[in-house]
Write a protein that holds these residues in place. Sequence first.
Motif, PDB file in Angstrom:
ATOM      1  N   LYS A 162      -6.997  30.152  10.013  1.00 47.68           N
ATOM      2  CA  LYS A 162      -7.851  30.969   9.394  1.00 47.68           C
ATOM      3  C   LYS A 162      -9.073  30.015   9.492  1.00 47.68           C
ATOM      4  O   LYS A 162      -9.426  29.154   8.719  1.00 47.68           O
ATOM      5  CB  LYS A 162      -7.909  31.329   7.896  1.00 47.68           C
ATOM      6  N   PRO A 163     -10.345  30.727  10.262  1.00 50.33           N
ATOM      7  CA  PRO A 163     -11.482  29.958  10.428  1.00 50.33           C
ATOM      8  C   PRO A 163     -12.113  29.587   9.040  1.00 50.33           C
ATOM      9  O   PRO A 163     -13.111  28.924   9.051  1.00 50.33           O
ATOM     10  CB  PRO A 163     -11.996  30.548  11.331  1.00 50.33           C
ATOM     11  N   TRP A 164     -11.871  30.607   8.152  1.00 50.69           N
ATOM     12  CA  TRP A 164     -12.540  30.670   6.827  1.00 50.69           C
ATOM     13  C   TRP A 164     -11.997  29.744   5.631  1.00 50.69           C
ATOM     14  O   TRP A 164     -12.429  29.831   4.581  1.00 50.69           O
ATOM     15  CB  TRP A 164     -12.608  31.944   6.408  1.00 50.69           C
ATOM     16  N   ALA A 165     -10.799  29.271   6.119  1.00 54.08           N
ATOM     17  CA  ALA A 165      -9.766  28.732   4.879  1.00 54.08           C
ATOM     18  C   ALA A 165     -10.381  27.458   4.309  1.00 54.08           C
ATOM     19  O   ALA A 165     -10.246  27.423   3.086  1.00 54.08           O
ATOM     20  CB  ALA A 165      -8.564  28.360   5.773  1.00 54.08           C
ATOM     21  N   LYS A 166     -11.047  26.480   5.379  1.00 55.81           N
ATOM     22  CA  LYS A 166     -11.352  25.117   4.638  1.00 55.81           C
ATOM     23  C   LYS A 166     -12.332  25.526   3.681  1.00 55.81           C
ATOM     24  O   LYS A 166     -12.583  24.909   2.776  1.00 55.81           O
ATOM     25  CB  LYS A 166     -11.781  24.331   5.660  1.00 55.81           C
ATOM     26  N   GLU A 167     -13.292  26.363   4.095  1.00 59.53           N
ATOM     27  CA  GLU A 167     -14.561  26.659   3.421  1.00 59.53           C
ATOM     28  C   GLU A 167     -14.133  27.295   2.075  1.00 59.53           C
ATOM     29  O   GLU A 167     -14.575  27.072   0.878  1.00 59.53           O
ATOM     30  CB  GLU A 167     -15.703  27.397   3.778  1.00 59.53           C
ATOM     31  N   MET A 168     -13.168  28.169   1.969  1.00 60.77           N
ATOM     32  CA  MET A 168     -12.694  28.745   0.827  1.00 60.77           C
ATOM     33  C   MET A 168     -12.087  27.974  -0.242  1.00 60.77           C
ATOM     34  O   MET A 168     -12.200  27.775  -1.226  1.00 60.77           O
ATOM     35  CB  MET A 168     -11.704  30.127   1.241  1.00 60.77           C
ATOM     36  N   ILE A 169     -11.204  26.883   0.360  1.00 55.77           N
ATOM     37  CA  ILE A 169     -10.464  25.943  -0.266  1.00 55.77           C
ATOM     38  C   ILE A 169     -11.549  24.833  -0.923  1.00 55.77           C
ATOM     39  O   ILE A 169     -11.603  24.494  -2.259  1.00 55.77           O
ATOM     40  CB  ILE A 169      -9.354  25.168   0.540  1.00 55.77           C
ATOM     41  N   ASN A 170     -12.745  24.456  -0.218  1.00 57.23           N
ATOM     42  CA  ASN A 170     -13.541  23.633  -0.712  1.00 57.23           C
ATOM     43  C   ASN A 170     -14.428  24.319  -1.718  1.00 57.23           C
ATOM     44  O   ASN A 170     -14.940  23.739  -2.762  1.00 57.23           O
ATOM     45  CB  ASN A 170     -14.542  23.121   0.612  1.00 57.23           C
ATOM     46  N   ASP A 171     -14.558  25.500  -1.826  1.00 59.20           N
ATOM     47  CA  ASP A 171     -15.160  26.328  -2.787  1.00 59.20           C
ATOM     48  C   ASP A 171     -14.382  26.611  -4.168  1.00 59.20           C
ATOM     49  O   ASP A 171     -14.882  27.224  -4.958  1.00 59.20           O
ATOM     50  CB  ASP A 171     -15.801  27.586  -2.294  1.00 59.20           C
ATOM     51  N   ASN A 172     -13.098  26.364  -4.164  1.00 56.22           N
ATOM     52  CA  ASN A 172     -12.594  26.541  -5.156  1.00 56.22           C
ATOM     53  C   ASN A 172     -11.517  25.800  -5.625  1.00 56.22           C
ATOM     54  O   ASN A 172     -10.220  25.938  -5.727  1.00 56.22           O
ATOM     55  CB  ASN A 172     -11.422  27.857  -4.962  1.00 56.22           C
ATOM     56  N   LEU A 173     -11.988  24.471  -5.602  1.00 57.19           N
ATOM     57  CA  LEU A 173     -11.270  23.153  -5.871  1.00 57.19           C
ATOM     58  C   LEU A 173     -10.664  23.315  -7.398  1.00 57.19           C
ATOM     59  O   LEU A 173      -9.898  22.504  -7.883  1.00 57.19           O
ATOM     60  CB  LEU A 173     -11.771  21.932  -5.590  1.00 57.19           C
ATOM     61  N   ASP A 174     -11.131  24.171  -8.183  1.00 58.51           N
ATOM     62  CA  ASP A 174     -10.502  24.398  -9.624  1.00 58.51           C
ATOM     63  C   ASP A 174      -9.167  24.984  -9.691  1.00 58.51           C
ATOM     64  O   ASP A 174      -8.387  25.174 -10.607  1.00 58.51           O
ATOM     65  CB  ASP A 174     -11.583  25.175 -10.496  1.00 58.51           C
ATOM     66  N   LEU A 175      -8.954  25.926  -8.487  1.00 57.70           N
ATOM     67  CA  LEU A 175      -7.921  26.662  -8.189  1.00 57.70           C
ATOM     68  C   LEU A 175      -6.740  26.096  -7.547  1.00 57.70           C
ATOM     69  O   LEU A 175      -5.512  26.413  -7.378  1.00 57.70           O
ATOM     70  CB  LEU A 175      -8.058  27.975  -7.581  1.00 57.70           C
ATOM     71  N   ILE A 176      -6.958  25.059  -6.793  1.00 59.27           N
ATOM     72  CA  ILE A 176      -6.461  24.472  -5.571  1.00 59.27           C
ATOM     73  C   ILE A 176      -6.570  22.822  -5.653  1.00 59.27           C
ATOM     74  O   ILE A 176      -7.602  22.382  -5.524  1.00 59.27           O
ATOM     75  CB  ILE A 176      -6.370  25.182  -4.079  1.00 59.27           C
ATOM     76  N   SER A 177      -5.174  22.023  -5.248  1.00 55.88           N
ATOM     77  CA  SER A 177      -5.596  20.996  -5.159  1.00 55.88           C
ATOM     78  C   SER A 177      -4.992  20.474  -3.824  1.00 55.88           C
ATOM     79  O   SER A 177      -4.097  21.045  -3.404  1.00 55.88           O
ATOM     80  CB  SER A 177      -4.628  20.178  -5.931  1.00 55.88           C
ATOM     81  N   VAL A 178      -5.729  19.576  -3.173  1.00 55.10           N
ATOM     82  CA  VAL A 178      -5.334  19.140  -1.622  1.00 55.10           C
ATOM     83  C   VAL A 178      -5.120  17.857  -1.378  1.00 55.10           C
ATOM     84  O   VAL A 178      -6.021  16.746  -1.778  1.00 55.10           O
ATOM     85  CB  VAL A 178      -6.711  19.501  -0.947  1.00 55.10           C
ATOM     86  N   GLN A 179      -3.521  17.589  -1.121  1.00 51.28           N
ATOM     87  CA  GLN A 179      -3.446  16.141  -1.177  1.00 51.28           C
ATOM     88  C   GLN A 179      -3.588  15.341  -2.362  1.00 51.28           C
ATOM     89  O   GLN A 179      -4.447  14.133  -1.910  1.00 51.28           O
ATOM     90  CB  GLN A 179      -3.455  15.800   0.419  1.00 51.28           C
ATOM     91  N   PRO A 180      -3.396  15.521  -3.514  1.00 45.56           N
ATOM     92  CA  PRO A 180      -3.928  14.731  -4.766  1.00 45.56           C
ATOM     93  C   PRO A 180      -3.207  13.346  -4.586  1.00 45.56           C
ATOM     94  O   PRO A 180      -2.049  13.302  -4.346  1.00 45.56           O
ATOM     95  CB  PRO A 180      -3.697  15.694  -5.891  1.00 45.56           C
ATOM     96  N   THR A 181      -3.763  12.413  -4.938  1.00 48.61           N
ATOM     97  CA  THR A 181      -3.248  11.094  -5.078  1.00 48.61           C
ATOM     98  C   THR A 181      -3.128  10.660  -6.746  1.00 48.61           C
ATOM     99  O   THR A 181      -2.558   9.483  -7.065  1.00 48.61           O
ATOM    100  CB  THR A 181      -4.119  10.060  -4.507  1.00 48.61           C
TER     101      THR A 181
END
Length: 213
Positions: free
Chosen positions: A6-25
Motif C-alpha cells: 500500500k503506497p500510503w502504508a508507511k506514512e500512515m504508520i509513521n503518523d500513528n505510532l501511538d497505535l502501532i509499534s514497529v519492530q520494538p526493541t
Amino acid sequence: MRLRNKPWAKEMINDNLDLISVQPTDMQGKWQSKFEKEQPLFLELGSGKGRFITDLAKQNPQNNYIAMEVQEGAISLLLKKQVEMKLPNLQLLLDNGSKLSELFAENEIDGLYLNFSDPWPKTRHEKRRLTYKAFLEQYKYVLKDDGHIKFKTDNQGLFEYSLISMNNYGMKFDEISLDLHNNEGLNLNNIQTEYEEKFSKKGFRINYLKAHF
C-alpha cells in the motif's frame, strides 16, 4: 496470503505510532503501558486485516489486545480501522512472530490466538508453521502459567500436524472441534475472521482447538 504493498502504508504508520509499534526493541514487560488500563493481555499472531481482533476488543473491554502482523500491507488496513475506532484496549505490532521471546517478557501474555495461519504444506517448510515446536517453545515462555492458545484453520493437514506437534510438546487440550461452525456450544461466541467467513461459505469445515501448557 501476501497482500500488495500500500503506497500510503508507511506514512500512515509513521503518523500513528501511538497505535502501532514497529519492530520494538525495548518493550519486554512494558506492554501494559501502551493501554489506558492494566488488564489481562491477549495476543493475536497474524492478524491480517483485523476483523477478528477488532471485534474481540470491542466485545471485551475488560481485556487488552495486541494484533501482531508481519505484512505491512495487511496491518496498514487494520491500522486504518483503528485510527477511526480508537479502541483503547487494542494495540498493533508490526514484527515477526519468530521473535516473541525478544518482544515479550516471560509470563506477560494471558492468551494467544492463531487464526488461519499459513499452512506451509511442504515438508521442507515445517519450521515455518506457527505450531512447530520452536514456536511452541516461545509461546510457553511468553504465556502465563494458566495461559491458553486458541487455534483455528480450514486446513485439515495443518490441524492434524498441530495436534501432533502440541501433543508431542506435552500440551493439554481443553477443546477440540473438527467442524466448529456446526458445534453449537463452541460456535456460540465464535468471532469470525474475513478468511473464515469466506471459506466457510464455500463449504470448508473450520477446525478449532484450545490448549494449554
